[in-house]
Design an enzyme around this catalytic site. Structure first.
Site, mmCIF file in Angstrom:
data_model
loop_
_atom_site.group_PDB
_atom_site.id
_atom_site.type_symbol
_atom_site.label_atom_id
_atom_site.label_comp_id
_atom_site.label_asym_id
_atom_site.label_seq_id
_atom_site.Cartn_x
_atom_site.Cartn_y
_atom_site.Cartn_z
ATOM 1 N N ARG A 69 -9.353 8.165 -0.973
ATOM 2 C CA ARG A 69 -10.338 8.554 0.048
ATOM 3 C C ARG A 69 -11.250 9.644 -0.487
ATOM 4 N NH1 ARG A 69 -9.265 7.125 5.485
ATOM 5 N NH2 ARG A 69 -10.824 8.715 5.902
ATOM 6 N N GLU B 15 -8.674 0.592 -3.002
ATOM 7 C CA GLU B 15 -9.441 0.661 -1.755
ATOM 8 C C GLU B 15 -10.354 1.858 -1.827
ATOM 9 O OE1 GLU B 15 -7.320 0.922 1.897
ATOM 10 O OE2 GLU B 15 -6.167 -0.859 1.413
ATOM 11 N N HIS C 193 0.953 6.189 1.955
ATOM 12 C CA HIS C 193 1.681 7.136 2.806
ATOM 13 C C HIS C 193 2.863 7.796 2.109
ATOM 14 C CE1 HIS C 193 -1.192 6.533 5.795
ATOM 15 N NE2 HIS C 193 -0.974 5.229 5.864
ATOM 16 N N ASN D 209 0.852 -1.189 0.000
ATOM 17 C CA ASN D 209 0.000 0.000 0.000
ATOM 18 C C ASN D 209 0.893 1.246 0.000
ATOM 19 O OD1 ASN D 209 -1.418 2.258 1.107
ATOM 20 N ND2 ASN D 209 -3.064 0.874 1.707
ATOM 21 N N HIS E 123 -3.749 -4.320 7.860
ATOM 22 C CA HIS E 123 -3.871 -3.150 8.735
ATOM 23 C C HIS E 123 -2.979 -3.291 9.953
ATOM 24 C CE1 HIS E 123 -5.645 0.752 9.694
ATOM 25 N NE2 HIS E 123 -5.332 0.399 10.925
ATOM 26 N N GLU F 36 -11.120 -9.227 3.303
ATOM 27 C CA GLU F 36 -9.834 -8.863 3.901
ATOM 28 C C GLU F 36 -10.079 -8.665 5.393
ATOM 29 O OE1 GLU F 36 -7.190 -6.403 1.780
ATOM 30 O OE2 GLU F 36 -6.352 -5.499 3.578
ATOM 31 N N ARG G 32 -7.143 12.773 1.034
ATOM 32 C CA ARG G 32 -6.076 13.235 1.932
ATOM 33 C C ARG G 32 -4.698 12.718 1.525
ATOM 34 N NH1 ARG G 32 -7.576 10.102 7.452
ATOM 35 N NH2 ARG G 32 -9.421 11.351 7.166
ATOM 36 N N HIS H 191 -5.607 3.712 -1.684
ATOM 37 C CA HIS H 191 -6.922 4.084 -1.160
ATOM 38 C C HIS H 191 -7.239 5.515 -1.594
ATOM 39 C CE1 HIS H 191 -9.588 4.421 2.745
ATOM 40 N NE2 HIS H 191 -10.246 4.710 1.647
ATOM 41 N N THR I 63 -17.612 -1.838 15.891
ATOM 42 C CA THR I 63 -16.893 -1.278 17.052
ATOM 43 C C THR I 63 -15.389 -1.402 16.879
ATOM 44 O OG1 THR I 63 -17.651 -3.316 18.062
ATOM 45 C CG2 THR I 63 -18.439 -1.274 19.043
#
Ligand code: PXP
Length: 248
Positions: free
Chosen positions: A49, A74, A14, A11, A198, A155, A53, A47, A105
């Site tokens: 978004r 993603e 970043h 991924n 993750h 996933e 971002r 991803h 949650t």
């Protein structure tokens, strides 16, 4: 069902986070994707978004153009993102939560609560030949819903397990791992392809990589963070080696 080779999806979000910190053009996530593939990544995950971002629309287009390995897009399950995916036609789309109310949650996509919303969007992506995966908590009941929704891949969210590893809480690590193991076995028996990701690091990846049902891990933050010190090719190779050692 035992997946033969555990694939590594890198991924590169970043890299874009660092680029966007200055709003400019470097470091380029597409260059990072190229290097990651040269170093052994089996796929690239990005991803896009809703708030853009990190990854931008143009990054997705460029990735699709240059990549020789599968692109895993993603995305939130919104009409805007489904529309973009149908235009881009990536190899895969992984539906993830972005807003609080889309989450369980623990943090996976609430596919039980969002069933009616997800069903037509999964169908649209599938009809376009895009392999759909759902980013969910490692729970058996969730696997049943994923199968009913017609998603071929789940996933599993490994965040709670990875937090337990960071906290050094052996009992919680065991508990989270056995939750992951049970869900992987149950999902694979239903015929689902099982992925995970993750928060995975060189320290936490082994016990997850070892699970025979797993076909793919998607790892970003730890690889990009390590790349600051050792360079991206070596960071990818080190993660690959840790996965292979666990699998051997
Ligand atoms: N898989 C999914 C579905 C994700 O949303 C993320 C985080 O963007 C990852 C894997 C990679 O997580 P990390 O960056 O913590 O390795």
């Amino acid at each position: 069902m035992t997946a033969s080779r555990l694939r590594l999806g890198v991924n590169i979000d970043h890299v874009a986070t660092v680029r966007n910190a200055r709003g400019g053009t470097y470091p380029d996530p597409v260059r990072a994707a190229r290097l990651a593939v040269e170093a052994g990544a089996d796929g690239i995950t990005a991803h896009l978004r809703e708030d853009r971002r990190h990854i931008r629309d143009a990054d997705m287009v460029a990735l699709k153009e240059i990549l020789t390995v599968p692109l895993n897009y993603e995305m939130a399950a919104t009409d805007e993102m489904v529309g973009l995916a149908l235009t881009l036609r990536p190899h895969a789309a992984c539906l993830v939560p972005e807003k609080r109310e889309e989450r369980t949650t623990e943090g996976g996509l609430d596919i039980v609560g969002a069933r009616a919303h997800l069903a037509p969007r999964i169908a649209a992506l599938r009809d376009a030949g895009i392999r759909v995966s759902l980013f969910v908590e490692p729970e058996e009941s969730v696997m049943d819903t994923a199968r009913d929704l017609g998603a071929p891949v789940v996933e599993m969210h490994t965040g709670s397990y990875c937090e337990a590893v960071i906290d050094g809480d052996a009992a919680r690590v065991e508990r989270e791992l056995s939750r992951i193991m049970r869900a992987a076995a149950y999902g694979a028996d239903l015929g689902l392809e099982i992925h995970a990701g993750h928060g995975l690091t060189l320290e936490s990846v082994g016990p997850v990589a070892r699970l025979p049902q797993l076909a793919e891990l998607n790892i970003g933050h730890a690889i990009i963070a390590e790349a600051i010190f050792v360079g991206l090719p070596r960071a990818v190779r080190d993660m690959r080696a840790a996965m292979d050692r666990a699998r051997a």
